[in-house]
Scaffold this motif. Structure first.
Motif, PDB file in Angstrom:
ATOM      1  N   SER A 420     -51.010  39.672  52.944  1.00 19.36           N
ATOM      2  CA  SER A 420     -49.883  38.985  52.304  1.00 19.36           C
ATOM      3  C   SER A 420     -50.268  37.586  51.850  1.00 19.36           C
ATOM      4  O   SER A 420     -50.954  36.857  52.558  1.00 19.36           O
ATOM      5  CB  SER A 420     -48.699  38.886  53.273  1.00 19.36           C
ATOM      6  N   CYS A 421     -49.779  37.220  50.692  1.00 11.84           N
ATOM      7  CA  CYS A 421     -49.952  35.838  50.223  1.00 11.84           C
ATOM      8  C   CYS A 421     -48.991  34.927  50.992  1.00 11.84           C
ATOM      9  O   CYS A 421     -48.190  35.379  51.805  1.00 11.84           O
ATOM     10  CB  CYS A 421     -49.695  35.746  48.722  1.00 11.84           C
ATOM     11  N   THR A 422     -49.029  33.648  50.663  1.00 11.52           N
ATOM     12  CA  THR A 422     -48.248  32.642  51.382  1.00 11.52           C
ATOM     13  C   THR A 422     -46.738  32.842  51.234  1.00 11.52           C
ATOM     14  O   THR A 422     -45.988  32.763  52.208  1.00 11.52           O
ATOM     15  CB  THR A 422     -48.630  31.245  50.853  1.00 11.52           C
ATOM     16  N   GLY A 423     -46.281  33.050  50.016  1.00 12.41           N
ATOM     17  CA  GLY A 423     -44.859  33.282  49.772  1.00 12.41           C
ATOM     18  C   GLY A 423     -43.989  32.040  49.947  1.00 12.41           C
ATOM     19  O   GLY A 423     -44.486  30.915  50.106  1.00 12.41           O
ATOM     20  N   ALA A 424     -42.663  32.262  49.953  1.00 14.03           N
ATOM     21  CA  ALA A 424     -41.690  31.168  49.817  1.00 14.03           C
ATOM     22  C   ALA A 424     -41.705  30.142  50.950  1.00 14.03           C
ATOM     23  O   ALA A 424     -41.204  29.032  50.788  1.00 14.03           O
ATOM     24  CB  ALA A 424     -40.291  31.752  49.685  1.00 14.03           C
ATOM     25  N   ASN A 428     -44.196  27.018  46.133  1.00 10.34           N
ATOM     26  CA  ASN A 428     -43.033  26.831  45.257  1.00 10.34           C
ATOM     27  C   ASN A 428     -43.009  27.789  44.077  1.00 10.34           C
ATOM     28  O   ASN A 428     -42.025  27.863  43.358  1.00 10.34           O
ATOM     29  CB  ASN A 428     -42.935  25.378  44.781  1.00 10.34           C
ATOM     30  N   PHE A 429     -44.081  28.541  43.856  1.00 16.14           N
ATOM     31  CA  PHE A 429     -44.035  29.582  42.808  1.00 16.14           C
ATOM     32  C   PHE A 429     -43.331  30.844  43.303  1.00 16.14           C
ATOM     33  O   PHE A 429     -42.965  31.716  42.518  1.00 16.14           O
ATOM     34  CB  PHE A 429     -45.451  29.989  42.382  1.00 16.14           C
ATOM     35  N   ALA A 430     -43.189  30.961  44.620  1.00 16.69           N
ATOM     36  CA  ALA A 430     -42.741  32.231  45.201  1.00 16.69           C
ATOM     37  C   ALA A 430     -41.334  32.610  44.754  1.00 16.69           C
ATOM     38  O   ALA A 430     -40.438  31.772  44.698  1.00 16.69           O
ATOM     39  CB  ALA A 430     -42.786  32.138  46.718  1.00 16.69           C
ATOM     40  N   LEU A 431     -41.160  33.900  44.496  1.00 14.91           N
ATOM     41  CA  LEU A 431     -39.827  34.424  44.196  1.00 14.91           C
ATOM     42  C   LEU A 431     -39.213  35.055  45.440  1.00 14.91           C
ATOM     43  O   LEU A 431     -38.017  35.329  45.472  1.00 14.91           O
ATOM     44  CB  LEU A 431     -39.918  35.441  43.056  1.00 14.91           C
ATOM     45  N   TRP A 459     -48.747  42.393  49.860  1.00 14.07           N
ATOM     46  CA  TRP A 459     -47.554  41.678  49.374  1.00 14.07           C
ATOM     47  C   TRP A 459     -47.973  40.416  48.618  1.00 14.07           C
ATOM     48  O   TRP A 459     -48.871  39.687  49.061  1.00 14.07           O
ATOM     49  CB  TRP A 459     -46.695  41.222  50.548  1.00 14.07           C
ATOM     50  N   THR A 460     -47.294  40.146  47.530  1.00 14.70           N
ATOM     51  CA  THR A 460     -47.538  38.904  46.809  1.00 14.70           C
ATOM     52  C   THR A 460     -46.203  38.362  46.316  1.00 14.70           C
ATOM     53  O   THR A 460     -45.353  39.137  45.858  1.00 14.70           O
ATOM     54  CB  THR A 460     -48.562  39.147  45.667  1.00 14.70           C
ATOM     55  N   GLY A 461     -46.001  37.059  46.462  1.00 12.95           N
ATOM     56  CA  GLY A 461     -44.665  36.498  46.243  1.00 12.95           C
ATOM     57  C   GLY A 461     -44.246  36.317  44.806  1.00 12.95           C
ATOM     58  O   GLY A 461     -43.083  36.044  44.522  1.00 12.95           O
ATOM     59  N   CYS A 462     -45.207  36.442  43.875  1.00 17.63           N
ATOM     60  CA  CYS A 462     -44.890  36.261  42.452  1.00 17.63           C
ATOM     61  C   CYS A 462     -46.004  36.880  41.616  1.00 17.63           C
ATOM     62  O   CYS A 462     -47.049  37.266  42.164  1.00 17.63           O
ATOM     63  CB  CYS A 462     -44.712  34.772  42.134  1.00 17.63           C
ATOM     64  N   PRO A 463     -45.837  36.935  40.301  1.00 21.25           N
ATOM     65  CA  PRO A 463     -46.851  37.611  39.474  1.00 21.25           C
ATOM     66  C   PRO A 463     -48.230  36.933  39.450  1.00 21.25           C
ATOM     67  O   PRO A 463     -49.161  37.481  38.859  1.00 21.25           O
ATOM     68  CB  PRO A 463     -46.222  37.611  38.075  1.00 21.25           C
ATOM     69  N   ASN A 464     -48.399  35.768  40.063  1.00 17.65           N
ATOM     70  CA  ASN A 464     -49.752  35.180  40.111  1.00 17.65           C
ATOM     71  C   ASN A 464     -50.719  36.067  40.899  1.00 17.65           C
ATOM     72  O   ASN A 464     -51.936  35.953  40.753  1.00 17.65           O
ATOM     73  CB  ASN A 464     -49.716  33.773  40.721  1.00 17.65           C
ATOM     74  N   SER A 465     -50.189  36.916  41.768  1.00 14.20           N
ATOM     75  CA  SER A 465     -50.985  37.975  42.420  1.00 14.20           C
ATOM     76  C   SER A 465     -52.043  37.492  43.410  1.00 14.20           C
ATOM     77  O   SER A 465     -53.100  38.113  43.555  1.00 14.20           O
ATOM     78  CB  SER A 465     -51.660  38.866  41.367  1.00 14.20           C
ATOM     79  N   CYS A 466     -51.775  36.381  44.101  1.00 14.76           N
ATOM     80  CA  CYS A 466     -52.723  35.898  45.118  1.00 14.76           C
ATOM     81  C   CYS A 466     -52.931  36.940  46.213  1.00 14.76           C
ATOM     82  O   CYS A 466     -53.994  37.004  46.811  1.00 14.76           O
ATOM     83  CB  CYS A 466     -52.211  34.611  45.735  1.00 14.76           C
ATOM     84  N   GLY A 467     -51.906  37.758  46.484  1.00 19.70           N
ATOM     85  CA  GLY A 467     -52.021  38.798  47.520  1.00 19.70           C
ATOM     86  C   GLY A 467     -52.610  40.095  46.979  1.00 19.70           C
ATOM     87  O   GLY A 467     -52.619  41.101  47.678  1.00 19.70           O
TER      88      GLY A 467
HETATM   89 FE1  SF4 Z   1     -47.587  31.541  45.775  1.00 20.68          FE
HETATM   90 FE2  SF4 Z   1     -47.237  33.467  43.993  1.00 20.68          FE
HETATM   91 FE3  SF4 Z   1     -49.678  32.945  44.951  1.00 20.68          FE
HETATM   92 FE4  SF4 Z   1     -47.910  34.081  46.545  1.00 20.68          FE
HETATM   93  S1  SF4 Z   1     -48.697  34.979  44.645  1.00 20.68           S
HETATM   94  S2  SF4 Z   1     -49.221  32.314  47.069  1.00 20.68           S
HETATM   95  S3  SF4 Z   1     -46.018  33.163  45.864  1.00 20.68           S
HETATM   96  S4  SF4 Z   1     -48.475  31.580  43.705  1.00 20.68           S
END
Ligand code: SF4
Ligand code: SRM
Length: 542
Positions: A420-424, A428-431, A459-467
């Motif tokens: 899982s990425c960092t998320g909300a 601050n990008f997280a949805l 899991w990734t919190g937004c379309p940046n797709s870090c996860g």
């Molecule tokens: Fe943040 Fe989005 Fe990257 Fe997750 S995917 S760490 S929410 S920038």
């Protein structure tokens, strides 16, 4: 999702303007000043952007508590280094935590700006660096997590990864040659057979390949003879790497890396990295940040021109790629106990749920690595830990250590592959919130289902797709969904990602599932596609 800072197509974006005004690395000399000023009084561009050149990230979610992103070449650190990271966190109490990242790296949280001078001194004393780890720099360089331990590896990548990092960062001091790229840049190099680094999602990747055509190759470069001499030195083995370029994820576009049709001997890998980075630095688009990653330049030029430009920077021509690479294994997750190539020694991989660590965990991991191993600790791109060099004789006592009841060497089928990425919580990008939700979701699914195989859920919190949802069996990407006419937290569901040999990216299969309705949807997917079965108790409840 991403602040593009775009002005017009032909002009440079706002990020380029502030980089031109003052190079990001300049903040390295101003840390004492910032510490005295405090976060509220600092120049905003220095605080929000330039500090990332020394790995310090302003978190709008927790403005007085910064995040620090380290560099961990090949995901390896020592127990002394782990202890220093723990010591830094400890002073922040409940506010301090660390995350193992999807690039075999560690991020620290809760950092106060006034502590930075002291923290950098501590890092320096144990050979740690966080330089050039954010913004338009090369990220942590990933390598095989069992390099030098795995009897089946073809090449031990550790030294090469360190050499690339030293070249890029001037041995951790910072290197202005590479601090103003058009955008971020990812490099991976693997000498194992299972593509443990996800080569396909890096801007530049090296995968093992034997070249049989060395003796017949005719170089076309002006100094081809020099090139031949170097390559021929290696021809006893003919071992080297095929080069892949352009892999990346972004909110706008995701692409797997494509072959450069080039093969390189290990001794030329650092020079090739330098050449590719110089070409990108000097030619990549600086107009629209959504179109600045390396693949966009390759699209514009075509692969042949791109390769020719790299060869020109290199000062010699590259051999064509070996017809086949040596990535012929399914990807391993390294959890559990494994014999090393060194007789009588083992490495043990244990699962760190969603990569989250606290100071006391880190002290304990450092102690275990020292008492049972050689003091070395390794990280994986699945956000887990490996302790190597545990002798056969001390294995049983090691396995009885209390930490391994929390950080299991044999976790459940969903838990073991959860990323899982960092998320909300901090981003601050997280949805959506990710880490806690990811854990709660798989715990509920494991309670109701039995599995015959691990299923990789990212899991990734937004379309940046870090996860990295596109590499997962089931990828969950945060989005805004609609339920009963209202906007609610939701996910787009990705399916079909394949890692290891014949890796390819998954694609979006179901859009906009509200998080509160996700459980039954995942349950159905696990039963239909991954052979999961409802437990008797769950059947009775139904
Ligand atoms: Fe943040 Fe989005 Fe990257 Fe997750 S995917 S760490 S929410 S920038
Ligand atoms: Fe990422 C931006 C976290 C791996 C694509 N990423 C961010 C920021 C810095 C945004 C921000 O300022 O809040 C996130 C910091 C949140 C925080 O507080 O932790 C962030 N990225 C992460 C980490 C920590 C996720 C994790 O939990 O493991 C990973 C750190 C890796 C490291 O050690 O350096 C991380 N990020 C990735 C990956 C995966 C990978 O490299 O394999 C990707 C996709 C691959 C790629 O880059 O091609 C990724 N991150 C992005 C992007 C989209 C890039 C783009 O070209 O558009 C952004 C946004 C940006 O750069 O504008 C981003």
């Amino acid at each position: 999702m991403t602040d593009t800072g775009t002005t017009t197509k032909t002009s440079v974006n706002k990020f380029e303007k502030f980089k031109a005004e003052k190079d990001g690395l300049a903040v390295k000399a101003e840390i004492e000043k910032f510490a005295a000023l405090g976060w509220e009084a600092m120049d905003e561009t220095d605080r929000d952007h330039r500090l990332k050149w020394v790995g310090v990230f302003f978190r709008p979610v927790t403005p007085d508590k910064f995040m620090m992103r380290m560099r961990m070449p090949n995901g390896i650190l020592t127990s002394d280094q782990m202890r220093v990271l723990a010591e830094v966190l400890q002073r922040y109490g409940d506010d301090g935590s660390a995350d193992i990242t999807t690039r075999q790296n560690i991020q620290l949280r809760g950092i106060r700006i006034e502590d930075l001078p002291d923290i950098f001194n501590k890092f320096h004393a144990v050979g740690l660096t966080s330089v050039q780890s954010g913004m338009d720099n090369v990220r942590n360089i990933t390598g095989d997590p069992v390099a030098g331990l795995d009897a089946d590896e073809l090449f031990d990548t550790r030294d090469l990864v360190q050499q690339i990092q030293d070249m890029l960062t001037n041995k951790g001091q910072g290197n202005p040659e590479f601090t103003n790229l058009p955008r971020k840049f990812n490099i991976a190099i693997t000498g194992g057979r299972d593509n443990s680094v996800h080569a396909e999602i890096n801007d530049l990747a090296f995968v093992p390949a034997f070249h049989s055509a060395l003796s017949t190759h005719t170089s076309t470069s002006p100094d081809g003879d020099a090139a031949r001499t170097l390559s021929e030195q290696h021809s006893a083995l003919n071992f080297g790497f095929n080069i892949l370029v352009g892999g990346f994820f972004s909110a706008k576009r995701c692409d797997a890396a494509i072959p450069l049709n080039a093969w390189v001997a290990p001794e030329d890998v650092v020079a090739v990295c330098r050449a590719v980075l110089e070409v990108f630095r000097d030619n990549g688009s600086r107009a629209n940040r959504l179109k600045s990653r390396l693949m966009w330049l390759i699209d514009e030029w075509g692969i042949d021109k791109f390769r020719a430009e790299v060869e020109q920077r290199l000062g010699k021509s590259l051999l064509p790629a070996a017809p086949k690479d040596e990535i012929d294994w399914e990807k391993r997750d390294h959890l559990g106990i494994y014999k090393q190539k060194q007789p009588g020694f083992n490495y043990v991989g244990f699962h760190v749920p969603v990569g989250r660590l606290y100071a006391e965990d880190m002290y304990e991991i450092a102690r275990l690595a020292e008492v049972y191993g050689s003091g070395e600790i390794r990280l994986t791109v699945e956000q887990n830990i490996i302790i190597p060099n545990i002798s056969d004789g001390s294995l049983a006592t090691f396995l009885a250590e209390p930490l391994l009841t929390r950080f299991s060497i044999n976790p459940g089928a969903l838990e073991r592959s959860l990323v899982s990425c960092t998320g909300a919580q901090f981003c601050n990008f997280a949805l959506i919130e990710t880490k806690n939700r990811a854990l709660a979701t798989i715990q509920a699914l494991e309670a109701d289902l039995t599995f015959t195989q691990p299923v990789r859920i990212h899991w990734t919190g937004c379309p940046n797709s870090c996860g990295q949802p596109q590499v997962a069996d089931i990828g969950l990407m945060g989005t805004k969904a609609r339920k009963n006419g209202k906007a609610v937290e939701g996910v787009d569901i990705y399916m079909g990602g394949k890692v290891g040999k014949d890796a390819h990216l998954g694609t979006c299969a179901i859009k906009g599932v509200p998080c509160e309705d996700l459980q039954p949807v995942l349950q159905e997917l696990l039963i239909k596609h991954f052979g999961a079965e409802l437990k008797q108790e769950a059947l009775v409840e139904v």
